[in-house]
Enzyme design. Structure first.
Site, PDB file in Angstrom:
ATOM      1  CG  HIS A 253      -2.099  -0.945   1.000  1.00  0.00           C
ATOM      2  ND1 HIS A 253      -2.911  -1.349   2.036  1.00  0.00           N
ATOM      3  CD2 HIS A 253      -2.564  -1.582  -0.102  1.00  0.00           C
ATOM      4  CE1 HIS A 253      -3.841  -2.182   1.579  1.00  0.00           C
ATOM      5  NE2 HIS A 253      -3.639  -2.338   0.281  1.00  0.00           N
ATOM      6  CG  HIS A 385      -2.942  -5.452  -7.793  1.00  0.00           C
ATOM      7  ND1 HIS A 385      -2.762  -4.177  -7.299  1.00  0.00           N
ATOM      8  CD2 HIS A 385      -3.867  -6.029  -6.998  1.00  0.00           C
ATOM      9  CE1 HIS A 385      -3.543  -3.988  -6.254  1.00  0.00           C
ATOM     10  NE2 HIS A 385      -4.231  -5.096  -6.047  1.00  0.00           N
TER      11      HIS A 385
END
Length: 411
Positions: A253, A385
């Site tokens: 993150h 992703h």
């Protein structure tokens, strides 16, 4: 459509990135669930019909196959269209509005909480679908924007509410940075798709939260908060590998925020908050120092404690994907060679350890010695992703993916 041009001086060729994009999307060709929406895929790409149909997976399916449709990848348009139909029907709460987090094979909701995380991805799906001109996209995006504004956007604090009960009566006390992060991504995309700068401005306001937290905690972002946004640094210390609410700092993150802050800066230009590049660098450097090759083998650990010591040492595929994208973004923004070198290094790790060339897609989880395992992420449910890692290095920092791909197709 031909491959997009790449600004990267190192790493895979444009043709390789384009081929990898298409290989990944081909893995999802069986993803549509008989009940509607997107199925959870196993290691071979077969739908696991014993698992629920999730809104976040279905939304990501609309997004990535919508991007494929914009690129002219064969078979992507019907998959994106079918997944979008699942959002409009199977996963939609017709009684109270909004979307369930998941439903079972009969269409019955699995839990009834309404989450900001899920609804942010519905907005992202709607924005991509509108850009790709998929049937039903305008109605989906319109409702998603309305629900988000009514229930999840807190204008007084410039932050988001994390979760409500089914009837929108009571908000949960928990606040999370993960939902805030994906709201930034979604709001940037909505602003691109609609031309409404208000959404870009809201994304920038949330980005300022990440900037303040990064400065306060030396680049290790707290993930969990109480209702007044006081950090809860000990949440889930007893189950640190939670797939959505892990204890400690989540390395991936930090990398994802590093990239998103540069998208915010590029999108808003002179209206962007101050310090976004500096914070992007801080988050990137901290994630790399704490997470990359720190425990005897290459790869990014999943989480660390607040002193930077590894907690969960498994390697998640999405973390290296975000590292690649962040390095590409920082190279594009600064031109500095160190980011190109990292970019090439991490693609090498993907080729050596993460790609599954036999069964398709990427291994979603590796153990600390880089052998495939499935303690946190069984199967291969997520293309988002990895697909974005093949696209982001070939596109500008603004506009966002769908709009940038559409503009490239029209050029």
């Amino acid at each position: 459509m031909s491959a997009l041009p790449s600004p990267m001086p190192a790493g895979p060729s444009d043709d390789w990135l384009d081929a990898e994009l298409r290989r990944l999307l081909a893995f999802g060709r069986r993803i549509i669930h008989p009940a509607g929406g997107a199925a959870w895929l196993d290691e071979t790409g077969a739908p696991d019909l014993d698992r629920p149909v999730h809104t976040w997976i279905t939304s990501r399916t609309v997004h990535v196959h919508g991007l494929g449709a914009l690129l002219g990848v064969e078979g992507c348009t019907p998959i994106a269209t079918a997944a979008l139909f699942g959002l409009r029907t199977t996963l939609h709460d017709d009684d109270h509005g909004g979307w369930f987090s998941a439903v079972d094979a009969t269409g019955a909701p699995v839990g009834t909480a309404k989450s900001c995380y899920d609804h942010a991805f519905v907005m992202l799906a709607g924005a991509t679908a509108v850009t790709a001109r998929l049937p039903g996209a305008d109605a989906l995006l319109g409702e998603a924007m309305h629900v988000f504004e009514q229930h999840f956007w807190d204008d007084s604090s410039s932050r988001v509410v994390d979760e409500w009960d089914r009837s929108w009566t009571t908000a949960a006390p928990y606040r999370g940075l993960n939902a805030a992060m994906h709201s930034v991504e979604a709001m940037l995309a909505v602003g691109d798709a609609t031309g409404e700068a208000l959404w870009h401005d809201r994304a920038a306001r949330v980005a300022e939260l990440a900037t303040r937290l990064a400065a306060t905690y030396d680049g290790r972002l707290p993930e969990h908060f109480g209702p007044d946004w006081t950090p809860d640094l000990d949440l889930n210390r007893d189950r640190p590998d939670d797939p959505f609410k892990p204890f400690g700092a989540t390395v991936g993150h930090g990398l994802e925020w590093s990239r998103l802050l540069l998208h915010v800066e590029a999108t808003l230009g002179e209206r962007a908050p101050a310090g976004l590049l500096a914070t992007s660098r801080l988050l990137f450097d901290r994630a790399v120092a704490d997470g990359w090759d720190v425990d005897g083998a290459p790869g990014f650990v999943y989480t660390t404690d607040w002193d930077g010591a590894p907690v969960v040492r498994e390697r998640m595929h999405w973390v290296v994907a975000e590292a690649i994208a962040a390095a590409a973004a920082l190279h594009r923004r600064t031109g500095e060679q160190v980011y190109a070198e990292r970019y090439a290094e991490w693609w090498g790790f993907v080729v050596d350890h993460v790609q599954d060339v036999e069964r398709g897609s990427w291994h979603h989880e590796l153990d600390p010695t880089n052998q495939p395992q499935a303690s946190v992420w069984p199967g291969k449910p997520d293309l988002y992703h990895a697909v974005q890692a093949t696209l982001l290095p070939r596109l500008p920092l603004a506009p966002g993916l769908a709009r940038a791909v559409a503009l490239s197709a029209d050029a």
